[in-house]
Design a protein around this motif. Structure first.
Motif, PDB file in Angstrom:
ATOM      1  N   THR A 145       0.838  -1.207   0.000  1.00  0.00           N
ATOM      2  CA  THR A 145       0.000   0.000   0.000  1.00  0.00           C
ATOM      3  C   THR A 145       0.868   1.250   0.000  1.00  0.00           C
ATOM      4  N   GLN A 146       2.103   1.128   0.499  1.00  0.00           N
ATOM      5  CA  GLN A 146       2.972   2.306   0.547  1.00  0.00           C
ATOM      6  C   GLN A 146       3.398   2.762  -0.837  1.00  0.00           C
ATOM      7  N   ALA A 147       3.209   1.881  -1.824  1.00  0.00           N
ATOM      8  CA  ALA A 147       3.609   2.234  -3.184  1.00  0.00           C
ATOM      9  C   ALA A 147       2.580   3.125  -3.867  1.00  0.00           C
ATOM     10  N   ILE A 148       1.388   3.246  -3.279  1.00  0.00           N
ATOM     11  CA  ILE A 148       0.317   3.990  -3.953  1.00  0.00           C
ATOM     12  C   ILE A 148       0.510   5.491  -3.747  1.00  0.00           C
ATOM     13  N   PRO A 149       0.640   6.255  -4.835  1.00  0.00           N
ATOM     14  CA  PRO A 149       0.781   7.703  -4.664  1.00  0.00           C
ATOM     15  C   PRO A 149      -0.550   8.338  -4.277  1.00  0.00           C
ATOM     16  N   PRO A 150      -0.536   9.271  -3.334  1.00  0.00           N
ATOM     17  CA  PRO A 150      -1.792   9.879  -2.853  1.00  0.00           C
ATOM     18  C   PRO A 150      -2.648  10.461  -3.980  1.00  0.00           C
ATOM     19  N   ILE A 151      -2.003  11.021  -4.999  1.00  0.00           N
ATOM     20  CA  ILE A 151      -2.783  11.670  -6.069  1.00  0.00           C
ATOM     21  C   ILE A 151      -3.677  10.655  -6.787  1.00  0.00           C
ATOM     22  N   ALA A 152      -3.229   9.390  -6.861  1.00  0.00           N
ATOM     23  CA  ALA A 152      -4.007   8.373  -7.578  1.00  0.00           C
ATOM     24  C   ALA A 152      -5.327   8.081  -6.866  1.00  0.00           C
ATOM     25  N   LEU A 153      -5.383   8.360  -5.564  1.00  0.00           N
ATOM     26  CA  LEU A 153      -6.610   8.069  -4.827  1.00  0.00           C
ATOM     27  C   LEU A 153      -7.484   9.305  -4.649  1.00  0.00           C
ATOM     28  N   MET A 154      -6.988  10.447  -5.121  1.00  0.00           N
ATOM     29  CA  MET A 154      -7.708  11.701  -4.883  1.00  0.00           C
ATOM     30  C   MET A 154      -9.141  11.669  -5.416  1.00  0.00           C
ATOM     31  N   ILE A 155      -9.310  11.200  -6.653  1.00  0.00           N
ATOM     32  CA  ILE A 155     -10.651  11.239  -7.248  1.00  0.00           C
ATOM     33  C   ILE A 155     -11.611  10.243  -6.579  1.00  0.00           C
ATOM     34  N   PRO A 156     -11.208   8.975  -6.434  1.00  0.00           N
ATOM     35  CA  PRO A 156     -12.122   8.079  -5.718  1.00  0.00           C
ATOM     36  C   PRO A 156     -12.409   8.545  -4.289  1.00  0.00           C
ATOM     37  N   TYR A 157     -11.422   9.103  -3.599  1.00  0.00           N
ATOM     38  CA  TYR A 157     -11.697   9.607  -2.246  1.00  0.00           C
ATOM     39  C   TYR A 157     -12.714  10.718  -2.289  1.00  0.00           C
ATOM     40  N   PHE A 158     -12.539  11.602  -3.259  1.00  0.00           N
ATOM     41  CA  PHE A 158     -13.471  12.712  -3.373  1.00  0.00           C
ATOM     42  C   PHE A 158     -14.891  12.178  -3.513  1.00  0.00           C
ATOM     43  N   SER A 159     -15.080  11.202  -4.421  1.00  0.00           N
ATOM     44  CA  SER A 159     -16.464  10.736  -4.596  1.00  0.00           C
ATOM     45  C   SER A 159     -16.928   9.875  -3.422  1.00  0.00           C
ATOM     46  N   MET A 160     -16.017   9.087  -2.825  1.00  0.00           N
ATOM     47  CA  MET A 160     -16.413   8.287  -1.645  1.00  0.00           C
ATOM     48  C   MET A 160     -16.829   9.177  -0.482  1.00  0.00           C
ATOM     49  N   ILE A 161     -16.015  10.212  -0.259  1.00  0.00           N
ATOM     50  CA  ILE A 161     -16.263  11.103   0.881  1.00  0.00           C
ATOM     51  C   ILE A 161     -17.571  11.875   0.671  1.00  0.00           C
ATOM     52  N   VAL A 162     -17.839  12.263  -0.569  1.00  0.00           N
ATOM     53  CA  VAL A 162     -19.117  12.924  -0.854  1.00  0.00           C
ATOM     54  C   VAL A 162     -20.266  11.952  -0.611  1.00  0.00           C
ATOM     55  N   MET A 163     -20.096  10.708  -1.097  1.00  0.00           N
ATOM     56  CA  MET A 163     -21.151   9.691  -0.915  1.00  0.00           C
ATOM     57  C   MET A 163     -21.401   9.405   0.567  1.00  0.00           C
ATOM     58  N   MET A 164     -20.315   9.396   1.345  1.00  0.00           N
ATOM     59  CA  MET A 164     -20.452   9.096   2.771  1.00  0.00           C
ATOM     60  C   MET A 164     -20.924  10.310   3.556  1.00  0.00           C
ATOM     61  N   ASN A 165     -21.178  11.406   2.821  1.00  0.00           N
ATOM     62  CA  ASN A 165     -21.636  12.633   3.472  1.00  0.00           C
ATOM     63  C   ASN A 165     -20.602  13.226   4.413  1.00  0.00           C
ATOM     64  N   LEU A 166     -19.337  12.982   4.115  1.00  0.00           N
ATOM     65  CA  LEU A 166     -18.279  13.488   4.989  1.00  0.00           C
ATOM     66  C   LEU A 166     -17.508  14.637   4.345  1.00  0.00           C
ATOM     67  N   HIS A 167     -17.947  15.073   3.153  1.00  0.00           N
ATOM     68  CA  HIS A 167     -17.227  16.154   2.493  1.00  0.00           C
ATOM     69  C   HIS A 167     -17.271  17.400   3.365  1.00  0.00           C
ATOM     70  N   ASP A 168     -16.127  18.093   3.409  1.00  0.00           N
ATOM     71  CA  ASP A 168     -16.007  19.302   4.213  1.00  0.00           C
ATOM     72  C   ASP A 168     -16.131  19.039   5.718  1.00  0.00           C
ATOM     73  N   THR A 169     -15.672  17.847   6.150  1.00  0.00           N
ATOM     74  CA  THR A 169     -15.598  17.598   7.597  1.00  0.00           C
ATOM     75  C   THR A 169     -14.173  17.160   7.917  1.00  0.00           C
ATOM     76  N   LEU A 170     -13.812  17.250   9.180  1.00  0.00           N
ATOM     77  CA  LEU A 170     -12.474  16.807   9.568  1.00  0.00           C
ATOM     78  C   LEU A 170     -12.359  15.283   9.469  1.00  0.00           C
TER      79      LEU A 170
END
Lengths: 281, 299
Positions: free
Chosen positions: A118-143
């Motif tokens: 997992t340490q080989a994964i660059p953070p930028i590669a997960l940016m888009i899926p995280y963005f949509s996951m976090i929006v789906m989980m209703n956690l966008h704009d939260t700590l």
């Protein structure tokens, strides 16, 4: 003969000192200039002649920051996120490290490989899926959005670090506790954790610094001023008023303080964390 | 009796799973799932922004590969990474050798080491803003360089097409060399003094000792530190984004800023996902070699 050796040593020492001095200026001048600028009134920042010692030192820039609730909010957010991530990383890593170090179980090798990779994964590669996951989980704009995503990058290091540390502790100790009727929890918290304190501190320091400095996810997964962390907040100052350099430098200095304190007091652990990946002990 | 024994055995079998569960579950949800998602997105159009997206096969990949800016960003990232890594290594090695010398008292050496590592602990965005001040047209560096007659006019280091990239690399070198310095210092301290004593008896000079003893002994650390540095430097985003935003023009566009702009400026999440997958594959290949190297070292 002896005299010439002594002279050569002297020359070498002088050259070395000059080299170190140049290196020193190179490495700390930007810091000194940051602090110096933060203590200048803004109209003095580019005043000629430019001086390292402020001509009219003032704490105005700091005063403005301390009286700005948005800016103080950046600090509060950074502290909350970094502390929560550090605490969670420690607990989860200690548990996982214990399992990897003390038990044989099906899937262990696979899980271990997974964590290393997992340490080989660059953070930028997960940016888009995280963005949509976090929006789906209703956690966008939260700590929470930040806490969850930071964990992904602190856990692998924590688990490997704790496993390594527990591996150095003799298993005979566990068995002694086991014979006395202690459970695995007792072994872990009463024996392994206290002995592994240096490893735990090193992990905590690494995790805290990583969380404090994170930028990409803080930028993309939060939106409102009240959810921004220090690294993003400092950049927002540029957008707001480009020319208030003294305030931006004061903010930069304040933003570096937590990491500087940790670094000064836990230098050994920071260095241990830096070398963990490259130097074979 | 038999039942209790079996129950006990079952419990001890479940124990390790109980302990690894939080880490593994979190990493699966937050690592495996997003990787599958981003690969999935790269084969569809209009993802994230709308619900009705269509399967488009490799169309996004064709789009990315036909985009000149993508290739510019790949080239810039490579250039940025290679130059940074080379200078990180050189500076780190020079500083480590100086700090390892016993010609100066160890107390002084410790203080120096503490100060020399400082650039490394600073937050990238703070590094960015401080260097924007130092290198601004009216900044201290132009002031000093003009005073010393090295340059004859003020340069806007970060806003000129030819200078922006070298200036960014310069800043990155400053913030990255301590990592080598620390690992090499640890390596130097691990080299047995006997080698040097034997070499002195054989009449070797300082340069020969460095070339035939120090360097070969440091080779494994140099290799693995550089590999790790390549992996981490390729990830550049914050520094470029906060200093130049990829400009002027596309002169400092790196893969990170390219993807970010695709996603959050153009809202083309599908194409951004595609570039993400490409970066992911590239990183996996390089990391594969790094992990293999680490394994070889352990054996």
């Amino acid at each position: 003969m002896i005299k010439s050796i002594a002279r050569r040593r002297k020359v070498a020492t002088t050259l070395l000192m000059i080299g170190l001095l140049i290196g020193l200026i190179y490495s700390i001048f930007p810091f000194l200039w940051m602090i110096s600028t933060s203590l200048k009134p803004n109209n003095e920042v580019f005043a000629i002649p430019q001086t390292l010692i402020p001509k009219e030192p003032t704490l105005d820039a700091y005063d403005t920051i301390f009286h700005s609730s948005t800016r103080m909010r950046y600090f509060a957010n950074s502290i909350i996120v970094s502390l929560v991530v550090t605490a969670l990383t420690l607990v989860i890593s200690i548990f996982a490290g214990y399992a990897f170090s003390r038990f044989e179980f099906r899937g262990k090798k696979l899980m271990n490989m997974f964590i290393i990779n997992t340490q080989a994964i660059p953070p930028i590669a997960l940016m888009i899926p995280y963005f949509s996951m976090i929006v789906m989980m209703n956690l966008h704009d939260t700590l929470w959005a930040l806490i969850l995503t930071y964990l992904v990058f602190t856990l692998p290091y924590g688990v490997l670090m704790m496993t390594g540390y527990f591996n150095t502790i003799n298993k005979a100790l566990d068995e002694a506790v086991m014979v006395d009727g202690g459970s695995s929890m007792t072994i872990l918290w009463r024996i392994l954790v206290p002995i592994s304190l240096p490893g735990i501190v090193a992990t905590a320091v690494y995790t805290f610094i990583l969380s404090w400095n994170e930028y990409l996810y803080a930028l993309t997964l939060t939106q409102s001023q009240s959810m921004r962390t220090v690294p993003v907040g400092i950049q927002l100052l540029i957008g707001e008023h480009f020319y208030v350099w003294n305030e931006m430098m004061a903010m930069s200095f304040l933003g570096s303080i937590p990491v500087l304190i940790i670094y000064l007091f836990c230098q050994k652990y920071v260095v241990a964390g830096m070398t963990a990946g490259s130097v074979k002990s | 009796m038999d039942l209790i024994k079996r129950k006990g055995k079952l419990r001890s079998n479940a124990t390790p799973y109980f302990f690894v569960a939080p880490a593994i579950i979190l990493l699966i949800i937050l690592m495996l799932v997003p990787i599958v998602m981003v690969i999935w997105y790269s084969f569809f159009d209009k993802v994230v922004v709308t619900k009705n997206s269509n399967f488009v096969g490799f169309a996004n990949y064709v789009k990315v590969f036909q985009d000149d800016v993508f290739w510019t960003s790949v080239w810039n990232t490579t250039y940025y990474t290679i130059i940074s890594v080379v200078f990180h290594l050189l500076l780190g090695l020079v500083f480590a050798l100086m700090l390892n010398s016993d010609l100066i008292p160890s107390a002084l050496r410790n203080i120096m080491r503490l100060l020399f590592i400082l650039p490394w602990v600073l937050t990238v965005t703070i590094v960015a803003i401080v260097w924007r001040l130092l290198l601004s047209p009216d900044g201290i560096i132009n002031y000093v360089l003009m005073g010393a007659n090295i340059i004859s006019e003020k340069y806007a280091w970060f806003s000129e097409i030819d200078l922006a990239m070298p200036a960014l690399i310069f800043v990155n070198i400053w913030s990255g060399y301590p990592y080598y310095m620390v690992t090499l210092l640890a390596g130097l301290q691990g080299i047995s003094k006997d080698y040097y004593e034997a070499a002195t008896l054989d009449g070797c000079n300082g340069w020969q000792k460095f070339w035939y003893i120090t360097l070969p002994q440091l080779k494994p650390i140099l290799l693995s530190t550089s590999m790790l540095d390549i992996i981490l430097t390729m990830r550049v985003f914050a520094l470029v984004w906060t200093v130049t935003g990829g400009g002027p023009g596309t002169s400092t566009e790196v893969m990170g800023t390219y993807i970010y702009k695709d996603a959050f400026s153009r809202l083309d999440f599908a194409r951004a996902s595609t570039s993400s997958v490409i970066i992911l594959i590239l990183s996996m290949i390089i990391s594969y070699f790094y992990i293999r190297l680490q394994k070889a070292k352990e054996e």
